[in-house]
Design a protein around this motif. Sequence first.
Motif, PDB file in Angstrom:
ATOM      1  N   LEU A 110       0.602  -1.120   0.009  1.00 13.35           N
ATOM      2  CA  LEU A 110      -0.128  -0.043  -0.133  1.00 13.35           C
ATOM      3  C   LEU A 110       0.796   1.270  -0.157  1.00 13.35           C
ATOM      4  O   LEU A 110       0.320   2.384  -0.595  1.00 13.35           O
ATOM      5  CB  LEU A 110      -0.852   0.018   1.117  1.00 13.35           C
ATOM      6  CG  LEU A 110      -1.921  -0.923   1.190  1.00 13.35           C
ATOM      7  CD1 LEU A 110      -2.893  -1.031   2.191  1.00 13.35           C
ATOM      8  CD2 LEU A 110      -3.114  -0.736  -0.085  1.00 13.35           C
ATOM      9  N   ALA A 111       2.159   1.296   0.583  1.00 14.65           N
ATOM     10  CA  ALA A 111       2.836   2.315   0.506  1.00 14.65           C
ATOM     11  C   ALA A 111       3.978   2.403  -0.605  1.00 14.65           C
ATOM     12  O   ALA A 111       4.901   1.822  -0.491  1.00 14.65           O
ATOM     13  CB  ALA A 111       3.724   2.453   1.961  1.00 14.65           C
ATOM     14  N   ALA A 112       3.361   2.397  -1.914  1.00 15.00           N
ATOM     15  CA  ALA A 112       4.007   2.597  -3.201  1.00 15.00           C
ATOM     16  C   ALA A 112       5.135   3.090  -3.315  1.00 15.00           C
ATOM     17  O   ALA A 112       5.986   2.766  -3.893  1.00 15.00           O
ATOM     18  CB  ALA A 112       3.064   1.967  -4.336  1.00 15.00           C
ATOM     19  N   GLY A 130       9.330   7.645   0.107  1.00 18.93           N
ATOM     20  CA  GLY A 130       9.085   8.888   0.490  1.00 18.93           C
ATOM     21  C   GLY A 130       7.839   9.889   0.686  1.00 18.93           C
ATOM     22  O   GLY A 130       7.908  10.879   0.962  1.00 18.93           O
ATOM     23  N   GLU A 131       6.868   9.395   0.273  1.00 17.01           N
ATOM     24  CA  GLU A 131       5.513   9.752   0.464  1.00 17.01           C
ATOM     25  C   GLU A 131       5.144   9.667   1.785  1.00 17.01           C
ATOM     26  O   GLU A 131       4.972   8.339   2.242  1.00 17.01           O
ATOM     27  CB  GLU A 131       4.553   9.129  -0.427  1.00 17.01           C
ATOM     28  CG  GLU A 131       4.900   9.664  -2.080  1.00 17.01           C
ATOM     29  CD  GLU A 131       4.548  11.090  -2.067  1.00 17.01           C
ATOM     30  OE1 GLU A 131       3.956  11.776  -1.478  1.00 17.01           O
ATOM     31  OE2 GLU A 131       5.291  11.644  -3.093  1.00 17.01           O
ATOM     32  N   PRO A 132       4.669  10.513   2.433  1.00 21.75           N
ATOM     33  CA  PRO A 132       4.250  10.437   3.926  1.00 21.75           C
ATOM     34  C   PRO A 132       3.143   9.494   4.070  1.00 21.75           C
ATOM     35  O   PRO A 132       2.099   9.602   3.268  1.00 21.75           O
ATOM     36  CB  PRO A 132       4.106  11.926   4.287  1.00 21.75           C
ATOM     37  CG  PRO A 132       4.770  12.795   3.672  1.00 21.75           C
ATOM     38  CD  PRO A 132       4.954  11.981   2.351  1.00 21.75           C
ATOM     39  N   ALA A 133       3.149   8.617   5.160  1.00 21.59           N
ATOM     40  CA  ALA A 133       2.109   7.750   5.111  1.00 21.59           C
ATOM     41  C   ALA A 133       1.601   7.520   6.728  1.00 21.59           C
ATOM     42  O   ALA A 133       1.894   6.427   7.087  1.00 21.59           O
ATOM     43  CB  ALA A 133       2.310   6.349   4.423  1.00 21.59           C
ATOM     44  N   LEU A 134       1.419   8.510   7.294  1.00 25.19           N
ATOM     45  CA  LEU A 134       1.448   8.574   8.654  1.00 25.19           C
ATOM     46  C   LEU A 134       0.404   7.640   9.385  1.00 25.19           C
ATOM     47  O   LEU A 134       0.639   6.789  10.466  1.00 25.19           O
ATOM     48  CB  LEU A 134       1.280  10.028   9.476  1.00 25.19           C
ATOM     49  CG  LEU A 134       1.094  10.167  10.941  1.00 25.19           C
ATOM     50  CD1 LEU A 134       2.323   9.411  11.552  1.00 25.19           C
ATOM     51  CD2 LEU A 134       0.990  11.495  11.355  1.00 25.19           C
ATOM     52  N   GLN A 135      -0.618   7.660   8.688  1.00 20.74           N
ATOM     53  CA  GLN A 135      -1.852   6.844   9.128  1.00 20.74           C
ATOM     54  C   GLN A 135      -1.597   5.385   8.993  1.00 20.74           C
ATOM     55  O   GLN A 135      -1.881   4.339  10.030  1.00 20.74           O
ATOM     56  CB  GLN A 135      -3.220   7.204   8.496  1.00 20.74           C
ATOM     57  CG  GLN A 135      -3.792   8.405   8.672  1.00 20.74           C
ATOM     58  CD  GLN A 135      -5.215   8.652   8.140  1.00 20.74           C
ATOM     59  OE1 GLN A 135      -5.174   9.045   6.941  1.00 20.74           O
ATOM     60  NE2 GLN A 135      -6.203   8.623   8.751  1.00 20.74           N
ATOM     61  N   GLN A 136      -0.982   5.037   7.772  1.00 23.91           N
ATOM     62  CA  GLN A 136      -0.660   3.635   7.474  1.00 23.91           C
ATOM     63  C   GLN A 136       0.459   3.174   8.640  1.00 23.91           C
ATOM     64  O   GLN A 136       0.516   2.049   9.185  1.00 23.91           O
ATOM     65  CB  GLN A 136      -0.125   3.355   6.214  1.00 23.91           C
ATOM     66  CG  GLN A 136      -1.090   3.647   5.203  1.00 23.91           C
ATOM     67  CD  GLN A 136      -1.869   2.480   5.229  1.00 23.91           C
ATOM     68  OE1 GLN A 136      -2.153   1.514   6.090  1.00 23.91           O
ATOM     69  NE2 GLN A 136      -2.884   2.620   4.150  1.00 23.91           N
ATOM     70  N   TYR A 137       1.196   3.941   9.003  1.00 25.12           N
ATOM     71  CA  TYR A 137       2.315   3.755   9.929  1.00 25.12           C
ATOM     72  C   TYR A 137       1.817   3.534  11.435  1.00 25.12           C
ATOM     73  O   TYR A 137       1.954   2.507  11.958  1.00 25.12           O
ATOM     74  CB  TYR A 137       3.637   4.643   9.940  1.00 25.12           C
ATOM     75  CG  TYR A 137       4.056   4.924  11.352  1.00 25.12           C
ATOM     76  CD1 TYR A 137       5.574   4.099  11.337  1.00 25.12           C
ATOM     77  CD2 TYR A 137       4.060   5.672  12.372  1.00 25.12           C
ATOM     78  CE1 TYR A 137       6.305   4.026  12.466  1.00 25.12           C
ATOM     79  CE2 TYR A 137       4.854   5.469  13.440  1.00 25.12           C
ATOM     80  CZ  TYR A 137       5.998   4.938  13.625  1.00 25.12           C
ATOM     81  OH  TYR A 137       6.835   4.780  14.767  1.00 25.12           O
ATOM     82  N   ARG A 138       0.921   4.339  11.886  1.00 24.06           N
ATOM     83  CA  ARG A 138       0.422   4.181  13.202  1.00 24.06           C
ATOM     84  C   ARG A 138      -0.452   3.036  13.163  1.00 24.06           C
ATOM     85  O   ARG A 138      -0.687   2.248  14.213  1.00 24.06           O
ATOM     86  CB  ARG A 138      -0.613   5.517  13.438  1.00 24.06           C
ATOM     87  CG  ARG A 138       0.440   6.868  13.953  1.00 24.06           C
ATOM     88  CD  ARG A 138      -0.501   8.072  14.035  1.00 24.06           C
ATOM     89  NE  ARG A 138       0.059   9.007  14.449  1.00 24.06           N
ATOM     90  CZ  ARG A 138      -0.393  10.291  14.776  1.00 24.06           C
ATOM     91  NH1 ARG A 138      -1.572  10.393  14.262  1.00 24.06           N
ATOM     92  NH2 ARG A 138       0.333  11.146  15.316  1.00 24.06           N
TER      93      ARG A 138
END
Length: 247
Positions: free
Chosen positions: A103-105, A108-116
């Motif tokens: 999903l984090a294809a 370098g693109e922020p993905a804060l919700q996916q990280y959390r």
Amino acid sequence: MPTYRDAAVVLRTHKLGEADRIVTMLSREHGKLRAVAKGVRRTSSKFGARLEPFGHVDIQLATGRTLDVVTQAVTLDAFGQGLIADYPRYTAGEAMLEMADRLAAEEGEPALQQYRLLVGALRVLEAGITSDGPRPPSMILDSYLLRSLAIAGYAPSFDDCARCGTVGPHQAFSPAAGGVVCENCRPAGSARPAAETLALLGALLEGDWPRTRDAEAMAVRQASGLTAAYATWHLDRNLKSLAHVER
């Protein structure tokens, strides 16, 4: 070289040369990162074990020409230690890491919700206990898969028709259509899961663990199958790790 710090979960690694590894991570501030960890395959490496899949680390990187270089790594959570001895939890965790990677294809693109979401899901999976008590690893995984897809813009509908918006409940389910569909919108080959299964899926999507407390085994199995089908459709390919998950 300029340096920067971030918190990240290690998703996967692969060998580079005789002693190095390329580490793929999902980070809090920078989204997906790939960086070189030099010398980590040597027994003398001071942070090699911290940069294995499931590692949640506070990491410092030096900016490189093509790939950044790991210069420091401090363990925040060693999720792998709690998962590796339990096959159902370990395989569910592997599927989570693979999903996060897919999903984090864009690097370098922020993905804060996916990280959390990933950190929270791994923490629950390691403990085996949700906010409403114990749940099987497959159920924790299904909740993570549905919620990560929703964050990515692929939220399924389990109540109103996914195509025309007609107020539900509805009986047919189609991954291609985006969830439940009314009789007028129902594509050929749509599944007809039990009402209890759709209610369970809705609870898993919302992270409403009390509503999953008394789920019957049949509904849990059906929900897992539909979740896998939905994820496969929207990712355009199978999650390889799902083949090993006990459901």
